[in-house]
Design an enzyme around this catalytic site. Structure first.
Site, mmCIF file in Angstrom:
data_model
loop_
_atom_site.group_PDB
_atom_site.id
_atom_site.type_symbol
_atom_site.label_atom_id
_atom_site.label_comp_id
_atom_site.label_asym_id
_atom_site.label_seq_id
_atom_site.Cartn_x
_atom_site.Cartn_y
_atom_site.Cartn_z
ATOM 1 N N TRP A 15 79.715 85.292 124.279
ATOM 2 C CA TRP A 15 80.521 84.195 123.725
ATOM 3 C C TRP A 15 79.657 83.235 122.929
ATOM 4 O O TRP A 15 80.039 82.749 121.870
ATOM 5 C CB TRP A 15 81.256 83.447 124.839
ATOM 6 N N LYS A 194 93.383 83.345 134.046
ATOM 7 C CA LYS A 194 93.684 84.652 133.434
ATOM 8 C C LYS A 194 92.631 85.695 133.794
ATOM 9 O O LYS A 194 92.927 86.894 133.830
ATOM 10 C CB LYS A 194 93.832 84.512 131.907
ATOM 11 N N SER A 257 87.535 93.646 128.102
ATOM 12 C CA SER A 257 87.613 92.665 129.183
ATOM 13 C C SER A 257 86.681 93.024 130.342
ATOM 14 O O SER A 257 86.873 94.020 131.033
ATOM 15 C CB SER A 257 89.050 92.568 129.697
ATOM 16 N N ARG A 258 85.696 92.184 130.562
ATOM 17 C CA ARG A 258 84.764 92.404 131.672
ATOM 18 C C ARG A 258 85.483 92.280 133.020
ATOM 19 O O ARG A 258 85.160 92.984 133.975
ATOM 20 C CB ARG A 258 83.611 91.397 131.603
ATOM 21 N N VAL A 282 78.345 89.154 133.862
ATOM 22 C CA VAL A 282 79.084 88.328 134.810
ATOM 23 C C VAL A 282 80.581 88.454 134.570
ATOM 24 O O VAL A 282 81.054 88.287 133.447
ATOM 25 C CB VAL A 282 78.665 86.844 134.686
ATOM 26 N N GLU A 284 83.559 86.444 135.280
ATOM 27 C CA GLU A 284 83.873 85.082 135.704
ATOM 28 C C GLU A 284 84.988 85.039 136.746
ATOM 29 O O GLU A 284 85.017 84.158 137.596
ATOM 30 C CB GLU A 284 84.294 84.249 134.479
#
Length: 331
Positions: A15, A194, A257-258, A282, A284
């Site tokens: 990001w 989300k 999407s992690r 990571v 989140e």
């Protein structure tokens, strides 16, 4: 403050790299802090981040790279934090430079574990930053698609519309459209929640549930999100707007999407530890699940999906059995 303020990006991940790329389109120079001095040297010589979004090539003359967070803070008027929430506290401990008068924008999708606060609230409570100097950068937007210059949308939230417009202008380009909102707390909680629903979507996929169930899960997820956020911060908002529903959908369904990937591994039988080790990034939503569940013990919102994910990740319950019970609670 100037109409053309100086920006600093705090973080070295995907990001942070995406935001640095967006800012470099419109600004002649930005400060960019990252802990990894080897990555800094690589960017200086090879013009790309060796660890994240390596396809993004930077004009090195536009970057003021540093491994000193105080140097980046001292340079900037606007500071964009884009590091995992779990590590925000340790990074801020390095600060000797004052944040007074700075405008803080968070691109972090999580809760600060030390205080159980979203990032904006953390800066307000712990550093006395007024809310008009705090903002949020949220989606629906994946860093990987920014790197590919695919059309993406951002939502910029700030109590001061002028500051939100400045950030929106600096991030916009022919492939980035940015709009503003004054719902700082709601958008930040949505960005955190989300990720939990994306983990649930991944778990469902790993367990063998199909698209039909996924659609019901996401439909219930947005309604659950609405109930939770209304308990936390009641104001007029349309939960179907892109900052809420759109961000939920892209995180729940995207191959980038992690959090979905993490959930998928858990659904397939990985332990939390082994899934984290294999991902080497990571997720989140793992930390957000514990924080949201604990917060909701006080708020009392009806959150069967958050409860189910919490039971699997933190109470060690079998995903298959938990989801079997969850299917009877959804409609």
């Amino acid at each position: 403050m100037s109409e053309n303020p100086k920006f600093a990006v705090i973080g070295g991940g995907s990001w942070a790299t995406a935001i640095a790329k967006m800012l470099c389109v419109n600004l002649t120079e930005i400060a960019w802090y990252m802990r990894n001095s080897d990555a800094i040297e690589h960017i200086k010589t090879e013009h790309h981040n060796p660890n994240y979004l390596s396809s993004v090539e930077f004009n090195i003359e536009k970057l003021r790279l540093t491994d000193d967070i105080n140097a980046a803070v001292a340079y900037a008027d606007y500071i964009v934090f884009a590091i995992p929430s779990a590590f925000l506290g340790s990074e801020l401990q390095k600060l000797t430079e004052s944040l007074n008068g700075k405008v803080i924008f968070s691109a972090i999708k999580g809760i600060v574990p030390e205080t159980s606060l979203i990032v904006g609230e953390h800066f307000h409570e712990k550093y006395n930053i007024p809310y008009e100097n705090i903002g949020v950068i949220t989606g629906p937007c994946h860093a990987e698609e920014v790197a590919l210059e695919r059309l993406s949308y951002l939502t910029i939230a700030c109590g001061d519309a002028k500051k939100a417009k400045i950030v929106a202008r600096c991030l916009s380009s022919n492939y980035i459209k940015a709009k503003i909102t004054d719902d700082i707390i709601g958008t930040e909680y949505a960005a955190m929640l989300k990720n939990i629903y994306a983990i649930a979507a991944g778990m469902a996929h790993g367990l063998g549930y199909g698209d039909n169930f996924q659609s019901v899960l996401m439909s219930n997820g947005i309604r659950e999100m609405k109930k939770f956020i209304r308990k936390v911060h009641k104001m007029k908002r349309n939960i179907n707007n892109s900052a809420y529903l759109g961000d939920l959908l892209v995180t729940g369904y995207s191959v980038f999407s992690r959090n979905r990937m993490f959930g998928n591994m858990i659904g397939k039988g990985y332990t939390v530890k082994s899934a984290m080790m294999e991902m080497s990034m990571v997720a989140e939503g793992y930390y957000a699940t514990k924080s949201a569940w604990e917060l909701n013990q006080n708020y009392g919102a009806k959150t069967p999906i958050i409860d189910a994910v919490y039971e699997i990740l933190y109470e060690g319950k079998e995903a298959k059995k938990v989801f079997k019970k969850l299917t009877d609670k959804l409609d």
